[in-house]
Structure formats: C-alpha cells, structure tokens
Design an enzyme around this catalytic site. Structure first.
Site, short mmCIF file in Angstrom:
data_model
loop_
_atom_site.label_atom_id
_atom_site.label_comp_id
_atom_site.label_asym_id
_atom_site.label_seq_id
_atom_site.Cartn_x
_atom_site.Cartn_y
_atom_site.Cartn_z
N ASP A 64 0.49 -1.37 0.14
CA ASP A 64 0.28 -0.52 -0.03
C ASP A 64 0.63 1.52 0.27
OD1 ASP A 64 1.28 -0.63 3.05
OD2 ASP A 64 -0.96 -0.26 3.74
N HIS A 65 2.00 1.21 0.82
CA HIS A 65 3.11 2.44 0.45
C HIS A 65 3.19 2.47 -0.91
CE1 HIS A 65 1.84 2.07 4.65
NE2 HIS A 65 2.53 3.33 5.42
N ASP A 119 3.16 -1.07 11.59
CA ASP A 119 2.80 0.36 11.27
C ASP A 119 2.45 0.94 12.22
OD1 ASP A 119 2.33 1.79 7.99
OD2 ASP A 119 0.73 2.15 10.35
N ARG A 380 -0.47 13.21 9.50
CA ARG A 380 0.57 13.41 10.00
C ARG A 380 1.25 15.05 9.62
NH1 ARG A 380 3.48 8.30 11.43
NH2 ARG A 380 2.74 7.69 13.49
N SER A 540 6.72 7.04 13.24
CA SER A 540 6.15 6.10 12.88
C SER A 540 7.17 4.49 13.42
CB SER A 540 6.89 5.77 11.49
OG SER A 540 8.14 5.70 10.96
N ARG A 542 9.12 2.68 11.60
CA ARG A 542 9.76 2.64 10.80
C ARG A 542 11.22 1.96 11.38
NH1 ARG A 542 9.41 7.89 8.21
NH2 ARG A 542 7.56 7.37 8.08
C1 MIC Z 1 3.63 6.80 8.02
O1 MIC Z 1 2.81 6.68 7.98
O2 MIC Z 1 4.89 7.25 8.79
C2 MIC Z 1 4.10 5.24 7.55
C3 MIC Z 1 5.06 5.36 6.23
O3 MIC Z 1 2.77 4.21 7.29
C4 MIC Z 1 5.28 4.56 8.55
C5 MIC Z 1 5.62 2.82 8.41
C6 MIC Z 1 6.63 3.50 7.41
O4 MIC Z 1 7.61 3.75 7.24
O5 MIC Z 1 7.47 2.60 6.89
C7 MIC Z 1 4.48 4.26 9.77
O6 MIC Z 1 3.36 5.02 10.26
O7 MIC Z 1 4.46 3.79 10.91
FE1 SF4 Z 2 -0.07 5.24 5.02
FE2 SF4 Z 2 0.63 5.96 7.46
FE3 SF4 Z 2 -0.16 7.88 5.91
FE4 SF4 Z 2 -2.09 5.95 6.96
S1 SF4 Z 2 -0.14 7.50 7.86
S2 SF4 Z 2 -2.31 6.21 4.76
S3 SF4 Z 2 -0.13 3.50 6.85
S4 SF4 Z 2 1.23 6.20 5.28
#
Ligand code: MIC
Ligand code: SF4
Length: 659
Positions: A64-65, A119, A380, A540, A542
């Site tokens: 999805d990302h 996530d 965010r 996140s 990550r």
């Molecule tokens: C995000 O919203 O920052 C992400 C991208 O979904 C991350 C996950 C990632 O960096 O792979 C998260 O929220 O954990």
């Molecule tokens: Fe995707 Fe993270 Fe954004 Fe949710 S907050 S839509 S999981 S990148």
C-alpha cells in the site's frame, strides 16, 4: 475483580507477567500484518531466522505504501513480498487492494483478538474492540516465528464520552484533534486509551477507527473501543458476524486516569503546521488561501467518509487555485463509490482520483508547491513529510477538506452560507465483498522460490559493545524528533527500504545535510552518538530509523525520553537508548563533544548506571538505561537478530511456539 477491556483481553492472551503497570508482560498474538515499506525488512528478518512457516494463526502482507513504480525497485519488492508470503504462509494483499489498516478493519479485524502490525497506525483495529499495536519489523518477525509479544504493561486510561456529535459538520476527526490538543503528542506515551461512556453508542465503526488510528499521534501504545451491537453490524455488513464477541468494561472497572469528553461540545478543528497537536478551532485560522487539498489516508478514507465527500462536491467546482487529490482507502470503498456514481461526482467537481493507497500521506506523489498550504484529512503534518520541506500542511476532517477544496480558503464549514450539502450517511447493510486479490496462504510451499530483485540486500547486524563507548556527539536535537526527521520517507527514499547501505545515505537528510559524512568519518574513531530531548523518535514504526543510524556507526542515543516503538527498534538493532540522569546535563552537552561512557556491558548487566565523561569540556556525568532483562540480553548480543541467530536451536526461549 472488576476489569476493564484491556485487562480482559490481556488476561485471555497472557503467557506470563502480572498485568500491573510497568511489569513485563508476554502475550499470545492472534494476528500479524506487515506493509510493503516496512515489510521487506520484516520478511528478510523472518527469512534470516530460518523458520519454515509463520507460527501465528493469521498473517497478512499488504502492499500500500510503495506504489509509485518509477523504476523496477518497488515492483521487485512487491514480487519479493508476494513470493515470501506464499513461501511462509501469509495472505498477500495485492497493490490496489488498499491501505493496510482500512483493509484489515474491513476483512480481518476481530474483537477480543490481539494484533500487531509493522506500522504505527495499527491501532485502527481498536475501533472494533481489538488490541492492535504497532511494532518494529523485527518485533513482528520474532512473533511470526512463534515468540510471544513482550511489552511493558502500560497504564490504562479511560476517555469517557458523553453527548452526541452535533452533526453534520463535526466528525470523529474533530474528536481526536480535540483530544490531541488537550494531551499533546506525548500525552499517550506509556498508556492504552480505552473509550467508554454513553457517547460511544453515537459513533459507528468508521468513526471509532478514525479515533483509535490517530491515538498513534498521542504516542499511545494503542486505543480501544468496546465491542457492541454497532461492532456486530459492522462485521455483519462485511459477512463476518461469526468474528463477533461482545466486550465491555465491568461497571466500576479501574483506570489510572479518567478523561471526560462531551461530544456535543466539539467543533470543527484543524491541526496547524508542523505537529498534529498544534490544534485550534478552524475559525481561528480562517481566511488563509489554500493551494492543495488531499482526502484519504488510513485516518479518513472509509466508505462513509468518501461518500460524504462526494455529497459535498456534487454539483460544486473546486477553486481554480486548488489541486484536490483523493485516495479511497480500499478496493472495497473504491468499487462501491464507482458503482454508485460517486467517483463521477468527485471527478466532475475537479478532483484527481488516485490509487487506493497511502499516496501523498507519505510523500508518494502529490507534494505541494513551494511555500504552499495543503489541507489534508491525514494524521501527520511533520515538516517535510509531504515531500516539500517548506510547505504548510494542516490536518482537518474529510468534510472540512472537501469544503475548503471548493472555497479555496481555510473556513469552518459551518460558516459557508450556501451550496453545500452533507448527506447523513449510514454504514451500508452489506459492503461489496471481493477478496479475490487477497491471496490466501499456500499449503504446498516446497517449490516456491523467493524472488529478490537486485535492490534487496541483507539485513546488517551490529557488533556487540566493547568495554567503553568513546564517540563524538554528531547531532544534538530538541524534543519530539520524529522518525521522519531521522529517516525520511517519500518517493525517492522509500524504494530503498530493502537496501540499508543505500538508504543510510539519507539519515537526518532534512535536519542536517552533512550528518552522514560526519558519521562516516566518526565510524573509524569509535562511531557516533546522538543527543535528543523529550519523546525522541515519535511517529512511525519504521525500524530503518534505527538500522540505518546503526549501520553508520551510531552506538547510542542519549535523550530525555523515547517514543515506545523507536526505543524498541534501537534495542532490537543493538543501539543503546540512554537517559540523562540530570536534566541539566542535556543543556551542557554541545554538538561535536567527545564523550566517554565506561564499563558498558557491566553497567547493562548491573544497575544500568553509566559513568560518563565529557572529554571535550572536562566534566563527568551519569546516564542511565531502563532495559528489561530481555532487552539487556539483546543489547549485549548486538540486537535481536544477532541474539536469535546466536541461539543454538531456533526454538529456544524467544521462539517457543505459543499456539
Ligand atoms: C507513516 O505513516 O509514517 C508510515 C509510513 O506508515 C510508517 C511506516 C513506515 O515508515 O514504514 C508508520 O506509521 O509506522
Ligand atoms: Fe499510510 Fe502511514 Fe499515511 Fe496511514 S499514516 S496512510 S499507513 S503512510
């Protein structure tokens, strides 16, 4: 004893530990899910553990990302994830099926279950009464290998909802923004937020999920709602009523804190740049010109949200200066909107419809222009996350976003005189169910070959500590540093998630462009240190924000406090999370100072007090750690993977099957 919902679910899953705040608790996990950006590393880690098949009842690998296919890297990663899922016994959700949290809520979430996901917005599942926790990839790999989930028991607080939302212009997004304003991005650290009270009945599953989703922005371990008739009708409408169990807190259940919130008093809110807790009523910032509006993300992309957006846009035209981007949350949502002609309403109003994916939320396209204002229904708004370092990102409800796309300025939807209709939307009795692209686990796996593109590199490991750390402070930072600051995402960097040597070139890129070269120089002289303020590593899950600095030679981060997932990720990759004993020692340290931290392994094993010296300024000070017994072992081995692989048999304590 009277029990709250968290206690009931934890007790039913407890492997060991008391459910007292601060105790180490081991829990059996029912569901694990990964997404592609964090999933490549997770599945490489799982493979490195040498386990043949996942040992959890349900595992799903989502794409999805990393949906932009600018070259072969993301596509190769998708094939790796698909073949790994087939080999190791996971469901595989193809690109286009939607954002992991939305799809999981629709197709797999189950009240009373415990789920973990790689996530930070995994707590979305709390909307159906499931304990759903975001973790780092290695944590997830270890659980998939059969280990219980280990967490320090958080305190459980109750948010008691009374009254009703004064519809039509106030939504669940305004509820969670109001809570964020009150509690801030640190307010939930070390806590699980349980929702209760009569107001719960006024919220459907999409609304509850918006609230639990953005509990991540509070720093909470997770958030959870009761499971009631509303949960049952959600599951029925998804053809899964057999997954329903009723779950309520007992009368007089105990909480460490109770927060009262009257839904009737909530008004349309907006979060200003550059932190989700920088919240004010929309009226306070009305009048600013808007350049971009983005609607979607795992926070606000349900069928209900999208249908409401269509009803607002129908018959209207977006402002000349606004670019409106819409991402439906899932294939299910997208297909239903299409069949009902609602996508046509959006297109006719001037919207650009994108994939059912994360998209602009993680800087995968849709970056705003220089100095532009972007209003998003996302969760965010950290500086630079949109892909444009100098853009101003605001967060608001889907309804407010749709209105602002038309007016071209920030406005409280209640102040728009005419021309807008927001239909009262009820969740449908039956969603359109099409699971053809959620490929089930295979039984015959012998002949399956895991396919790895050239960009997929091995997971690096850290060497265990010698007796001292003598290293330079490469970067001193303030409070609330995000993982987006440490390890940026976006279309350029995300394809490198399976290649640590390449992605490590971007560490702190947006904060300090010369960090990487300083770290490389320092690597030859004992490595580097990072100094942070409060809540270091928020945001996140990550683990790249720990692995890449480790790969560059970072030995320890010394901070006033850490965000939960990032702290665990540091430990999992052998980087010491140290805390200042005295606040003023944070003030005394300057960028470039050389520090000596003595007797590291002994201090880790012993009282976790580290006698330290600032060699540049000539004073001594103390830093401490708060590692559990298990975490001590991990740090002493150079991290969780090194620890796991050092074990003679793959099924010793940490990998003992729990099911
Ligand atoms: C995000 O919203 O920052 C992400 C991208 O979904 C991350 C996950 C990632 O960096 O792979 C998260 O929220 O954990
Ligand atoms: Fe995707 Fe993270 Fe954004 Fe949710 S907050 S839509 S999981 S990148």
């Amino acid at each position: 004893m009277k029990k709250n919902i968290v206690q009931k679910i934890f007790e039913a899953h407890r492997v060991s530990g008391e459910l007292e705040k601060g105790d180490l608790v081991k829990l059996k996990v029912d569901q694990v899910y990964t997404q592609d950006a964090s999933g490549t590393m997770t599945w490489l880690e799982f493979e490195a553990m040498g386990i043949e098949r996942v040992r959890v009842p349900l595992v799903v690998s989502y794409i999805d990302h990393n949906m932009l296919q600018l070259d072969s890297m993301n596509t190769d990663d998708h094939l790796f994830l698909q073949t790994a899922a087939a080999k190791f016994g996971a469901y595989f959700s193809k690109p286009g099926n939607g954002i992991c949290h939305q799809v999981h809520l629709e197709r797999f979430s189950a009240p009373g279950n415990i789920a973990i996901g790689t996530d930070s917005h995994t707590p979305t599942g709390g909307g159906v009464g499931m304990i759903a926790i975001g973790v780092g990839g290695l944590e997830a790999a270890t659980v998939m290998a059969g280990a219980p989930l280990e967490i320090i028991m958080p305190e459980v607080i109750l948010v008691r909802l009374t009254g009703k939302l004064q519809r039509p212009w106030v939504t669940a997004m305004d509820v969670i923004l109001t809570i964020l304003k009150r509690l801030t991005v640190k307010g939930g650290v070390g806590k699980i937020i349980e929702y209760g009270g009569i107001g719960v009945k006024d919220l459907d599953i999409a609304e509850r999920a918006t609230i639990t989703n953005m509990g991540a922005e509070l720093g909470a371990t997770t958030s959870i709602f009761p499971s009631d008739e509303i949960t049952l009708s959600h599951l029925k409408s998804q053809g899964r009523e057999e997954d329903w169990v009723e779950l309520h807190a007992d009368n007089d259940a105990k909480y460490s804190e109770v927060i009262e919130l009257d839904l009737a008093g909530i008004e349309p809110m907006i979060s200003q740049p550059h932190s989700p807790d920088n919240v004010v009523p929309i009226r306070e910032v009305a009048g600013k010109r808007v350049n971009q509006v983005c609607i979607g993300s795992c926070t606000n992309s349900s069928y209900k949200a999208m249908k409401a957006v269509a009803s607002i846009l129908r018959g209207n035209t977006i402002s000349e200066r606004v670019d409106l981007l819409i991402n439906p949350g899932s294939r299910q949502v997208y297909e239903m909107l299409s069949r009902e002609g609602l996508i046509a309403d959006m297109i006719a109003a001037g919207a650009r419809i994108m994939d059912a994916s994360c998209g602009p939320c993680i800087g995968m396209g849709g970056a705003p222009g220089t100095g532009h204002i972007s209003i998003r229904s996302y969760n965010r708004n950290f500086r630079g996350r949109s892909g444009a370092g100098d853009a101003f990102v605001y967060l608001a409800s889907y309804a407010a976003c749709a209105v602002m796309a038309v007016t071209g300025e920030i406005i409280d939807p209640r102040d728009v005189n005419a021309g807008f209709h927001l239909a009262e939307i009820k969740a449908p009795d039956r969603f359109c169910i099409n699971d053809k692209f959620i490929i089930p686990p295979r039984k015959d796996t012998d002949n399956i070959k895991i396919i790895k593109g050239p960009n997929i590199k091995e997971v690096p490991m850290k060497k265990p500590f010698g007796s001292v750390i003598e290293a330079d402070v490469l970067l001193k930072l303030g409070s609330n540093i995000t993982t987006d600051d440490i390890m940026p995402a976006g279309s350029k960097v995300l394809p490198l998630r399976s290649n640590i040597p390449a992605i490590s070139e971007f560490v702190f890129e947006k904060v300090d462009g010369s960090f990487v070269s300083r770290a490389k120089e320092a690597a030859a002289k004992g490595g580097g240190l990072i100094v942070g303020g409060e809540n270091y590593g928020q945001g996140s899950s990550r683990e790249h924000a720990a692995i890449a600095p480790m790969y560059l030679g970072i030995q320890a981060v010394i901070s006033k406090s850490f965000a939960r997932i990032h702290r665990a990720n540091l430990i999992n990759f052998g980087v010491l999370p140290l805390l200042f004993k005295a606040e003023e020692d944070y003030d005394r340290i300057k960028n470039g100072d050389r520090l000596l931290i003595r007797d590291v392994p002994d201090a880790v094993r012993g009282e976790q007090r580290f006698m330290s010296e600032n060699l540049t300024r000539g004073y001594t000070f103390e830093v401490v750690s708060d590692l559990s017994e298990r975490e001590k072992e991990l740090i002493l081995h150079g991290g969780l993977l090194a620890f796991t692989m050092a074990m003679e048999t793959k099924s010793a304590a940490y990998l003992a099957p729990t099911n």
